[in-house]
Structure formats: structure tokens, C-alpha cells
Enzyme design. Structure first.
Site, PDB file in Angstrom:
ATOM      1  N   GLY A  36      -9.446   7.308  -6.608  1.00 23.00           N
ATOM      2  CA  GLY A  36      -8.067   6.896  -6.402  1.00 23.00           C
ATOM      3  C   GLY A  36      -7.964   5.532  -5.727  1.00 23.00           C
ATOM      4  CG  ASP A  69      -5.916   7.187  -1.936  1.00 19.88           C
ATOM      5  OD1 ASP A  69      -6.465   7.166  -3.062  1.00 19.88           O
ATOM      6  OD2 ASP A  69      -5.708   8.245  -1.310  1.00 19.88           O
ATOM      7  CB  THR A 112       0.155  12.785   2.185  1.00 19.47           C
ATOM      8  OG1 THR A 112       1.157  11.804   2.480  1.00 19.47           O
ATOM      9  CG2 THR A 112       0.827  14.065   1.710  1.00 19.47           C
ATOM     10  CG  ASN A 146       4.758   6.401   6.325  1.00 26.36           C
ATOM     11  OD1 ASN A 146       5.973   6.461   6.461  1.00 26.36           O
ATOM     12  ND2 ASN A 146       3.926   7.106   7.080  1.00 26.36           N
ATOM     13  CB  ILE A 147       5.586   1.848   1.331  1.00 30.30           C
ATOM     14  CG1 ILE A 147       5.926   2.896   0.260  1.00 30.30           C
ATOM     15  CG2 ILE A 147       5.145   0.541   0.668  1.00 30.30           C
ATOM     16  CD1 ILE A 147       7.117   2.497  -0.609  1.00 30.30           C
ATOM     17  CG  ASP A 163      -1.781   1.227   1.316  1.00 26.87           C
ATOM     18  OD1 ASP A 163      -2.070   1.826   0.264  1.00 26.87           O
ATOM     19  OD2 ASP A 163      -2.164   1.608   2.441  1.00 26.87           O
TER      20      ASP A 163
END
Length: 257
Positions: free
Chosen positions: A108, A110, A133, A11-12, A6
Site C-alpha cells: 500500500g 502508506d 486507523t 486524517n489527511i 498524505d
């Protein structure tokens, strides 16, 4: 096993799932869109060594990313080291989300994984709020009809903007404050960030609930979700694994397509 990535702007999140789709391990690393597939491999390999996991143990890879510049390296990572063509999360794959035209292709990845995560967790109808973010609000009814949403600047983005754009303001840590009456620059900035974002969250939730036609569960995920939940009575659920739940469900829905 299945490997899930993700990829957010900050961050991942890396997740390892069993063949029965149960989350076994997860890690969080900083997003860096300059890293090659080989550099990503070294990072992931170190995590795997600690858990006695081998790259050849995986049956599939699924990637959700909002960072287009990383996609080339992520696809190469999957093909070169996992020996798998990855499933890429987009609004165009089988998601089960009903988005009215002409917006059906514009949601999107996300947002897609958050909504699907809420579905498999039995949270619907829900207002899903992801503190990343950007802070995103997505409204979905019990039949997976997308009702709309809101995008706001994230807390850390706003704090960093004050530091970078105002020459005399320091970088401050986001923190709860006991009073709105700050006496110095740092305490005044922290009060502005804390009360500003708490007020923004609660005001948006109140307006969304006013515009919706039934009661919706307020579900929070993302880095600062626990922080907001601690100080707001409008939060029903905090689920830090929501995105990974959505990603693995999307893998299940699309692995044989």
C-alpha cells in the site's frame, strides 16, 4: 514549491515543501471522502492565506492515498487549482523498495512512503510501525529489501468497536492507567485498551526481531506513536514527519519520469 498530500482513513496530512525539498509548513485535517475538489480547495486556501502562499507558487503536487473514493477529487484539485498533473504514489512507481514477487504490486502507498521515509532518514534496517486507523509493521533491511510485515486494528478503531458493538459500553478516551485493576466500566475499558495495545506492540516487536537475521531499529510514526514510546523500552525512534519525508523523496525520484 511542492504540495504533498498524505491521505489516510482518519486524517489527511498536508505538506508544503520548498524547491530544495525542505518542509516549510504542514497541517492535519479530518478525512472526508464526500468532499469535492472545490471544498478541498477552500480548506487548503485558508491555510495558504495564513502563510501568504499562492496556488501558482507550486511546481508540483504529489499524492499518497489509501482512500480510493477520494482520488477523483484529489486529481481534480491538483489539475484545477494547482494546474499540475499530480504524481500518485503506488508500489508501481520508482520507490527503490525490493519486494519479492508476487507481492511487488501489493504494498500500500502508506507503507511505501513510510519505508522510503525511513530510508532517507538513515534508519535502516528498520521495523517501521505506523499507528493509524490500522497499526502496520514493516520490516526493511539496509538494501531496501522488504522482509515482511503485520497489520493490526488501530487503537481508536478498537475503542470505537467496543462502543458501537456493545450496547452498554460507553465511548472512552484512550489513556494510560496506573493500575490494571479497574473498578468501573470506564477504567476497565481504558486498562484493557492501554495494556492490550502496549502488550500487542511489544509482543509483535519481539517476534519480528526473533525472525529477522540482524538487529533492526524500531521506528514509530502516526498519531499515537509518542504515547507508545513513552511506555515502551523497545522504541528507538519516533518520527512524526516520516510519511512526508517519504512522499517528497518519491516526488524527487519520479518528477522527471
Amino acid at each position: 514549491m511542492i504540495f504533498a498530500l498524505d491521505v489516510g482513513n482518519t486524517n489527511i496530512v498536508l505538506g508544503v515543501f520548498s524547491s530544495e525539498y525542505r518542509l516549510l509548513h504542514s497541517w492535519r485535517i479530518a478525512t472526508d471522502n464526500t468532499k469535492t475538489e472545490d471544498e478541498l480547495y477552500v480548506i487548503i486556501r485558508n491555510f495558504f492565506v495564513d502563510k501568504n502562499i499562492k496556488f501558482e507558487d507550486f511546481n508540483g503536487v504529489v499524492i499518497s492515498s489509501v482512500v480510493p473514493r477520494m482520488m477523483f477529487a484529489l486529481k481534480l484539485l491538483s489539475k484545477k487549482y494547482f494546474k499540475k498533473d499530480p504524481i500518485i504514489v503506488t508500489a508501481g512507481i520508482n520507490t527503490g523498495i525490493k519486494v519479492p514477487a508476487p507481492y511487488s504490486s501489493k504494498l500500500g502507498s502508506d507503507r511505501v512512503v513510510d519505508i522510503v521515509g525511513a530510508k532517507v532518514s538513515n534508519y535502516l534496517p528498520a521495523i517501521v510501525v505506523d499507528f493509524g486507523t490500522a497499526t502496520t509493521f514493516d520490516c526493511v533491511d539496509s538494501d531496501m529489501n522488504y522482509r515482511g510485515g503485520i497489520i493490526c486494528p488501530g487503537m481508536n478503531v478498537s475503542a470505537e468497536a467496543l462502543y458501537t458493538k456493545a450496547a452498554k459500553l460507553p465511548r472512552v478516551e484512550f489513556a494510560a492507567v496506573d493500575t490494571s485493576l479497574g473498578m468501573d466500566t470506564t477504567s476497565q475499558m481504558q486498562a484493557g485498551l492501554f495494556y492490550g495495545f502496549l502488550g500487542q506492540f511489544e509482543n509483535i516487536i519481539k517476534h519480528l526481531k526473533k525472525d529477522l537475521d540482524q538487529e533492526y531499529c524500531v521506528v514509530l510514526t502516526g498519531g499515537l506513536s509518542k504515547f507508545i514510546a513513552r511506555y515502551s523500552s523497545l522504541v528507538d525512534i519516533v518520527d512524526e514527519d516520516l510519511t512526508l519525508k517519504g512522499i517528497i523523496e518519491l516526488y524527487k525520484l519520479n518528477k522527471d519520469v
